[in-house]
Design a protein around this motif. Structure first.
Motif, mmCIF file in Angstrom:
data_model
loop_
_atom_site.group_PDB
_atom_site.id
_atom_site.type_symbol
_atom_site.label_atom_id
_atom_site.label_comp_id
_atom_site.label_asym_id
_atom_site.label_seq_id
_atom_site.Cartn_x
_atom_site.Cartn_y
_atom_site.Cartn_z
ATOM 1 N N HIS A 151 1.647 -4.700 3.195
ATOM 2 C CA HIS A 151 2.907 -3.982 3.432
ATOM 3 C C HIS A 151 2.651 -2.490 3.241
ATOM 4 N N PRO A 152 2.300 -1.761 4.325
ATOM 5 C CA PRO A 152 2.117 -0.317 4.186
ATOM 6 C C PRO A 152 3.467 0.373 3.994
ATOM 7 N N ILE A 153 3.535 1.236 3.008
ATOM 8 C CA ILE A 153 4.773 1.964 2.680
ATOM 9 C C ILE A 153 4.516 3.448 2.890
ATOM 10 N N LEU A 162 0.850 -1.188 0.000
ATOM 11 C CA LEU A 162 0.000 0.000 0.000
ATOM 12 C C LEU A 162 0.888 1.241 0.000
ATOM 13 N N HIS A 163 0.826 1.999 -1.088
ATOM 14 C CA HIS A 163 1.596 3.247 -1.193
ATOM 15 C C HIS A 163 0.617 4.351 -1.564
ATOM 16 N N LEU A 164 -0.028 4.915 -0.533
ATOM 17 C CA LEU A 164 -1.144 5.820 -0.734
ATOM 18 C C LEU A 164 -0.943 7.111 0.057
ATOM 19 N N THR A 165 -1.250 8.222 -0.577
ATOM 20 C CA THR A 165 -1.204 9.499 0.138
ATOM 21 C C THR A 165 -2.485 9.731 0.926
ATOM 22 N N ALA A 221 9.218 2.597 -3.767
ATOM 23 C CA ALA A 221 8.066 1.860 -3.225
ATOM 24 C C ALA A 221 7.875 0.543 -3.963
ATOM 25 N N ARG A 222 8.006 0.570 -5.292
ATOM 26 C CA ARG A 222 7.877 -0.677 -6.058
ATOM 27 C C ARG A 222 8.976 -1.660 -5.687
ATOM 28 N N HIS A 280 -1.657 2.002 -5.267
ATOM 29 C CA HIS A 280 -1.126 3.368 -5.212
ATOM 30 C C HIS A 280 -2.224 4.333 -5.611
ATOM 31 N N ASP A 281 -1.895 5.604 -5.629
ATOM 32 C CA ASP A 281 -2.931 6.609 -5.907
ATOM 33 C C ASP A 281 -3.548 6.432 -7.292
ATOM 34 N N GLY A 282 -2.806 5.821 -8.205
ATOM 35 C CA GLY A 282 -3.310 5.649 -9.566
ATOM 36 C C GLY A 282 -4.051 4.352 -9.801
ATOM 37 N N GLY A 283 -4.113 3.471 -8.808
ATOM 38 C CA GLY A 283 -4.811 2.198 -8.992
ATOM 39 C C GLY A 283 -4.046 1.039 -8.401
ATOM 40 N N VAL A 284 -4.146 -0.125 -9.038
ATOM 41 C CA VAL A 284 -3.498 -1.353 -8.575
ATOM 42 C C VAL A 284 -2.575 -1.862 -9.670
#
Length: 625
Positions: free
Chosen positions: A275-277, A252-255, A286-287, A300-304
């Protein structure tokens, strides 16, 4: 023997032997001498969740007989046997009914089938309820079945799967509640039910004692507050993440903190791995982190984004995090949700002082301190935790003013700033963690808050100790009940954690004092070797911070051709080096005295308050051209 002497008190029951593949239910929760469960191969072959669902389905007739037909069996682990196909539960065998079958006339679905036992028991019609098979209260049926089936068979199996990290106990009981529906007329959802005290019975104590009922659905809520906005995760639009939870590992890489926390809670409830990043991590990094952690998808903010690899099979799921990396390269650490639930339960038991306080989290929810100690413990206590996405100290103070009896979870540098702004008694309660507070910071915080707490932990095992009234910045408090800590006695020694599987070498040094508290003495890798003698940076720093005008200090090793290493000290404050040198000379031994002093405007502490001493030493000791 004269038959008259027996008086009809001897009988024999002839029965066929059980099938060769029948296993007593009491054996299902046992382990081999090496600690491996007897059913480990079955779980690996069929999957923990699938096996448990089938096992509960096989048990269901015992429950149905009680709930629907009004007949109870003494369903303990010796009376019930399970047949199986290569470990897959097939059928149940119940035996030994003599006095172990009970009924309540008013609960019988077919009272016309009730047997007439008068020829064998002439006084059965006039005997008080409970003398023979006929009971007087509906709850008597519940007491017999649940004391045997729940207290022993299911509870032992739940404990085994939890301790082995295969399935968190709350998920086990959720599955049990789904398979064994509530019977309100029998009180199967009461908060407690009576259970026999088998050991006490040997001493003549016959009265049962109440035990918590795990089949009563807990009043759980995953609702939280983001800044001022109440969040119900079930109402958020979140990405669909299909698949077998045991084979899912989601990064999970989310703002959006609300979406990130909601996904963490959802994946935890499913028993999937995540795995929260930290949102400030660059996308490429992050990747890379997600791939290193074995994740199969990155949200991520753009999707999966699929990551082109299969996640490892992890029954029950894990939470993946990275260590701080201040004393080496960051490490990937995976902890089972079952182990985290154990930590939460221990944290609550050891820290009742905060039971009525609302947690306010101004620390990253991608880190165990903010996520587990702050959010998950708060939810388990029944609170709606307040998660803040602003590091602005004045904004944080405004949020705290709007919360009744808040306990703030934040990193030491932020707590230091808040203490200065809030003034004396301006903060209700704070929890500090991540690094030892410099003495001036500790003193300022002590004056600013009504309740000051400190906690100590490590990446591999989470929170290990809590100081509810710390005597100083190095007082980490008493160990939590799920672990044992060993350290030095009198002189600093390695801090070792036991009780979480294999012993964990934390890399820290400490002393266990007369109260049983852990007194932190620093990192083993940061000890300075002066001609074969250990010099502890914390002792040098403590001496420096007793001089008025010194606001921060950090000691580190510098190479020395004669002594191998000598101490050096970087400090912040208005004191000239000569005055500090004289101050230290009066308080430290010759080998402890810094060979060099480095005055700085401010020390380079990270967001968590830690200082990378090696990096600082390389920077300050780098030859100038």
């Amino acid at each position: 023997m004269d038959a008259e002497l027996l008086g009809g008190r001897l009988a024999a029951i002839r029965r066929t032997a059980p099938p060769d593949d029948a296993v007593p239910l009491s054996a299902l929760s046992l382990c081999e001498p090496d600690g491996r469960p007897l059913i480990a191969d079955w779980l690996a072959r069929h999957g923990t969740r699938a096996w448990l669902a089938r096992f509960l389905a096989v048990l269901a007739p015992v429950w149905h007989l009680m709930a629907h037909h009004g007949i109870a069996l003494e369903a303990h682990g010796q009376n019930l046997l399970m047949t199986h196909d290569d470990g897959w539960p097939r059928a149940l065998i119940a035996r030994d009914f003599s006095e172990s079958l009970e009924y309540v006339p008013g609960c019988l679905a077919r009272p016309d089938l009730a047997p007439d036992l008068t020829p064998w028991l002439p006084d059965i019609a006039t005997a008080p309820p409970g003398t023979y098979h006929c009971m007087g209260r509906a709850t008597d049926l519940r007491d017999l079945v649940m004391d045997c089936l729940v207290t022993h068979v299911l509870a032992d199996l739940a404990d085994l799967l939890h301790r082995q990290g295969r399935l968190p106990e709350p998920q086990f009981w959720a599955a049990a509640r789904a398979a064994l529906p509530a019977a309100p007329h029998l009180g199967t959802e009461a908060p407690t039910y009576p259970a026999e005290r088998l050991a006490a019975a040997l001493l003549g104590v016959r009265a049962p004692h109440p035990v918590p009922n795990p089949l009563k659905a807990p009043p759980m809520s995953d609702r939280f507050i983001l800044n001022d906005t109440p969040i119900d995760p079930t109402r958020l639009t979140l990405p669909d993440l299909p698949g077998d939870p045991d084979r899912m590992r989601i990064a999970l890489h989310l703002t959006d903190r609300a979406a990130c926390l909601a996904l963490i809670l959802r994946l935890r409830a499913q028993g999937a791995s995540c795995h929260p990043i930290h949102p400030e991590t660059p996308p490429d990094q992050a990747r890379d982190l997600a791939r290193r952690a074995g994740c199969d998808r990155l949200v991520h903010d753009g999707g999966v984004t699929p990551l082109g690899q299969d996640a490892p099979h992890t029954p029950g799921g894990v939470l993946i995090q990275t260590s701080s990396g201040t004393t080496g390269a960051p490490r990937i650490v995976a902890r089972s949700w079952a182990a985290i639930q154990t930590e939460i339960d221990a944290y609550i038991a050891a820290f009742p002082q905060a039971a009525a306080m609302t947690p306010v989290i101004a620390a990253p929810i991608t880190h165990s301190y903010g996520l587990i100690a702050g959010v998950l413990v708060g939810l388990a206590r029944g609170h709606a935790p307040v998660v803040l996405d602003s590091a602005n100290p004045r904004a944080i103070l405004r949020h705290l003013a709007a919360v009744r009896d808040p306990i703030l979870y934040a990193a030491p540098p932020l707590l230091h700033v808040l203490a200065r702004l809030a003034g004396r008694g301006g903060l209700h309660a704070v929890m500090s963690s991540g690094t030892v507070l410099p003495q001036p910071w500790f003193d300022a915080l002590r004056g600013s808050v009504r309740h000051l707490f400190q906690q100590y932990g490590c990446s591999e095992a989470g929170c290990l100790a809590i100081a509810t009234d710390p005597s100083g910045p190095d007082d980490m408090g008493a160990p939590l009940p799920q672990v044992r800590l060993s350290a030095g006695q009198g002189a600093p020694g390695p801090v070792v954690v036991e009780g979480c599987g294999d012993p964990i070498q934390t890399g820290d040094l400490g002393v266990i004092d007369a109260r049983g508290h852990l007194i932190f003495a620093g990192r083993a890798a940061e000890v300075i070797d002066v001609a074969g003698l250990n010099v502890y940076p914390a002792q040098i720093e403590a001496a420096a911070l007793t001089l008025p005008g010194i606001t921060d200090a950090v000691a580190f090793a510098m190479p020395d051709p004669a002594a191998h290493q000598r101490p050096a000290l970087a400090y912040a404050g208005s004191v000239p080096p000569a005055a500090l040198e004289a101050h230290l000379a009066a308080r430290l031994s010759p080998r402890q005295r810094p060979a060099r002093l480095f005055p700085m405007t401010a020390l380079p502490r990270g967001a968590n308050g830690k200082i990378a001493r090696r990096t600082l030493a390389d920077t300050l000791l780098e030859p100038t051209s």
